[in-house]
Write an enzyme that holds these catalytic residues in place. Sequence first.
Site, PDB file in Angstrom:
ATOM      1  N   ASN A  66      45.218  38.021  28.939  1.00  0.00           N
ATOM      2  CA  ASN A  66      45.907  36.872  28.924  1.00  0.00           C
ATOM      3  C   ASN A  66      44.785  35.647  28.028  1.00  0.00           C
ATOM      4  O   ASN A  66      45.688  34.456  27.596  1.00  0.00           O
ATOM      5  CB  ASN A  66      46.115  36.007  30.450  1.00  0.00           C
ATOM      6  CG  ASN A  66      44.696  36.063  31.074  1.00  0.00           C
ATOM      7  OD1 ASN A  66      43.663  36.592  30.851  1.00  0.00           O
ATOM      8  ND2 ASN A  66      44.739  35.439  32.295  1.00  0.00           N
ATOM      9  N   LYS A  75      34.981  45.812  25.604  1.00  0.00           N
ATOM     10  CA  LYS A  75      36.138  46.521  25.878  1.00  0.00           C
ATOM     11  C   LYS A  75      37.282  45.562  26.018  1.00  0.00           C
ATOM     12  O   LYS A  75      37.549  44.962  27.094  1.00  0.00           O
ATOM     13  CB  LYS A  75      36.104  47.601  26.864  1.00  0.00           C
ATOM     14  CG  LYS A  75      37.386  48.239  27.088  1.00  0.00           C
ATOM     15  CD  LYS A  75      38.175  48.930  26.022  1.00  0.00           C
ATOM     16  CE  LYS A  75      39.300  49.538  26.494  1.00  0.00           C
ATOM     17  NZ  LYS A  75      40.628  48.485  26.752  1.00  0.00           N
ATOM     18  N   GLY A 120      39.682  40.320  35.482  1.00  0.00           N
ATOM     19  CA  GLY A 120      41.042  40.983  35.710  1.00  0.00           C
ATOM     20  C   GLY A 120      41.163  41.072  37.129  1.00  0.00           C
ATOM     21  O   GLY A 120      41.132  40.455  37.767  1.00  0.00           O
ATOM     22  N   SER A 121      42.029  42.222  37.321  1.00  0.00           N
ATOM     23  CA  SER A 121      42.600  42.283  38.719  1.00  0.00           C
ATOM     24  C   SER A 121      41.676  42.657  39.833  1.00  0.00           C
ATOM     25  O   SER A 121      40.501  43.453  39.333  1.00  0.00           O
ATOM     26  CB  SER A 121      43.728  43.301  38.849  1.00  0.00           C
ATOM     27  OG  SER A 121      43.245  44.502  38.573  1.00  0.00           O
ATOM     28  N   GLU A 168      35.108  38.324  37.659  1.00  0.00           N
ATOM     29  CA  GLU A 168      36.286  37.115  38.013  1.00  0.00           C
ATOM     30  C   GLU A 168      37.444  38.009  37.977  1.00  0.00           C
ATOM     31  O   GLU A 168      38.052  38.528  37.231  1.00  0.00           O
ATOM     32  CB  GLU A 168      36.144  36.299  36.366  1.00  0.00           C
ATOM     33  CG  GLU A 168      36.610  34.841  36.604  1.00  0.00           C
ATOM     34  CD  GLU A 168      38.103  34.897  36.194  1.00  0.00           C
ATOM     35  OE1 GLU A 168      38.892  34.917  37.176  1.00  0.00           O
ATOM     36  OE2 GLU A 168      38.376  34.871  34.764  1.00  0.00           O
ATOM     37  N   LEU A 169      37.966  37.804  39.163  1.00  0.00           N
ATOM     38  CA  LEU A 169      39.060  38.433  39.774  1.00  0.00           C
ATOM     39  C   LEU A 169      40.240  37.644  40.096  1.00  0.00           C
ATOM     40  O   LEU A 169      40.380  36.429  39.427  1.00  0.00           O
ATOM     41  CB  LEU A 169      38.665  39.412  41.029  1.00  0.00           C
ATOM     42  CG  LEU A 169      37.517  40.422  40.720  1.00  0.00           C
ATOM     43  CD1 LEU A 169      37.193  41.023  41.906  1.00  0.00           C
ATOM     44  CD2 LEU A 169      37.662  41.305  39.553  1.00  0.00           C
ATOM     45  N   CYS A 172      44.560  33.332  35.740  1.00  0.00           N
ATOM     46  CA  CYS A 172      44.161  33.466  36.954  1.00  0.00           C
ATOM     47  C   CYS A 172      43.772  32.119  37.820  1.00  0.00           C
ATOM     48  O   CYS A 172      43.749  32.182  39.221  1.00  0.00           O
ATOM     49  CB  CYS A 172      42.685  34.218  36.832  1.00  0.00           C
ATOM     50  SG  CYS A 172      41.526  33.596  35.844  1.00  0.00           S
ATOM     51  N   GLU A 190      49.543  37.361  43.690  1.00  0.00           N
ATOM     52  CA  GLU A 190      49.247  36.578  42.557  1.00  0.00           C
ATOM     53  C   GLU A 190      50.586  36.826  41.686  1.00  0.00           C
ATOM     54  O   GLU A 190      50.732  38.036  41.111  1.00  0.00           O
ATOM     55  CB  GLU A 190      48.081  36.874  41.699  1.00  0.00           C
ATOM     56  CG  GLU A 190      47.909  36.073  40.551  1.00  0.00           C
ATOM     57  CD  GLU A 190      46.423  36.282  39.929  1.00  0.00           C
ATOM     58  OE1 GLU A 190      45.835  35.220  39.423  1.00  0.00           O
ATOM     59  OE2 GLU A 190      46.011  37.288  40.105  1.00  0.00           O
TER      60      GLU A 190
END
Length: 482
Positions: A154, A177, A231-232, A253-254, A287, A384
Site C-alpha cells: 500500500n 523483501k 503488514g497484517s 507495524e501491524l 493502516c 480492518e
Amino acid sequence: MSSKYLRDSSYIDGKWFNSKSNRYFDVLNPATGTILSRVNDIEPTDVELAIQAAERAFPSWSKMTSKERASIMRRFYELIIENADELAAILTQEQGKPLSEAKTEIIYGASFIEWFSEEGKRLYGDIIPSPIANSKIIVEKSPVGVCAFITPWNFPSAMITRKIGAAMAAGCTCVVKPAHETPLSALALAALAEEAGVPKGVLNIVTGTDSHNIGRVLCDSEIVRKVSFTGSTDVGKILYRQCAATVKKISLELGGNAPFIVFPDADLDAAVSGAIICKYRNAGQTCVCANRFYIHEDVYDKFASKLADKVRKLKVGDGLDKGVDIGPLITPDALEKVRSHINDALGQGAKLIEGGDTHDLGGSYFKPTILGNAMEGMLIAKEETFGPVAPLFKFKDIDDVLRQANNTQFGLAAYFYAKDLALINKVYNGLEYGMVAVNTPILSTEVAPFGGVKESGIGREGSKYGLDDFIELKYVLLGGLE
C-alpha cells in the site's frame, strides 16, 4: 511501461541478480489489469546470497563515520527528489493510487532518508558517574548488524525508506523483501541508491512470490539480527514466533482499526473534510485510515448529510487520469472483502447512505461508500476493512465512545474532533492508541514516532526514537584509573 529506473530482477551485492530458476511473475496495473513488467521470481535459497552480501558489507559501512554515511544518504535523498515525478508514475501504475498521492508518498518517503542522514550524527552515548572509586562508566551505541525488512504494497516506496533510512544511518546493512504486487518501486529505489554511491551489499532487494519461505529464511538466519515488518497482524504474529529461535530484535507495524470521533462542539466542516482525507485516501487502503466513525447523536444527521455531499463528488478512476480522487483496490480479493463487510453490516440493520457496490468502471474499482446505523457486532466494527467504506456509529457521551473506541485488539491510530480543551485532554488520555490526531486527519511525519500498542505492533519508526531498534548498548567499566 518505460522508465530509466525500471528493473526486473533482484538487487544483491551491488548487482542485478536473476535466480537460476528462471521464473518470473507478472506485475499488474490494478487500474487496467495489464501487465506492467515481468520480474524475476527469486528462490528462497537465493535470499542467503543477499544476507551474506549484507554481512560482508557491514564491517566497512558500520565503521564509516556518521558524517560519511550521511553524505551518501543525502545524495540518495536528493536523487529521489530529483526523480520524484518518474517514481510517482511507477508507483501509481503498480499500486493504483492517484498520481498526486503517489507524488506525496515519494516526497514523504524521501524525508526519512534526509531525516535519518542527519539524526545518525546524534547517536550519542553516555558517561555515567561511577559508584566505584578510580573508575568510569561508558555507554556506547553501536549498530545491531544485518537487518531484514518485509514491506507492504500500500506504500511501496515510503515503507521501505522509513525502515532503511534508520538502519543505514545507524550503520546497519539491509535486505528488503517488498510485496510481490509492487516490487517496481523498491527496485527503482535500489537503482537510485546505486547511483548515489551506496556501497555494494549495504542495500539488497529480493523479489519473489514465495513470501512465506523467503520470510522464513530471513527469520531463521543467525546472521540477520533485526527483522522489521509492516503488514497484517496475523502475518506479524508468525514472524514474531519465527524470530524467537534466534532471539532477534523485531519491529512490527501491524493492522489498525482507527476510530474517528466527532464531538458536538466540533467544527463539522473541518471534521467532514478530515474524514474524506482520512478515510478515502488510497481508496481506504492504509493502516491508519479511519475505520469506525463515532458521531455524537446531536450532530449525527448533519455530519452524515455533509459527508454524503462530499463523497458524491469524489472521482473514481485510473490514478494517471487528471482529477481522480480514488483509484482501484489492489486486487479482486480486496474488493470482495469490502463487499463482504458491507453485506454483513446491511444484513444486521445498517443503512446504505452512499455507494455500496462495485463501480461502473469494473475491475477492482469500488464506489466510495457510507453506511449509517452501524453497530458493534458487525464485521466492519471488528475488522480492518481496507477499503473506501465509512460506517457511522452514534454515541451519547464521552465514556460511551471511549469504551467503543477502545473495544478492539488494535491500537494504532485514533482521530477526534472537538474544541473544549478539558474534553480534548480527557479523550486523548483515554484512547488506547499509539498515535492520536486531534482536529487533523494526517499524523504521519518523519519527525514523530509512528507505531501502535496492543496487537498493532512493537517499536516505533521515524523520529529520534526510530533509531533505537537499530542499535545495541555496550556498557564499558574502566577501572584502575588514577
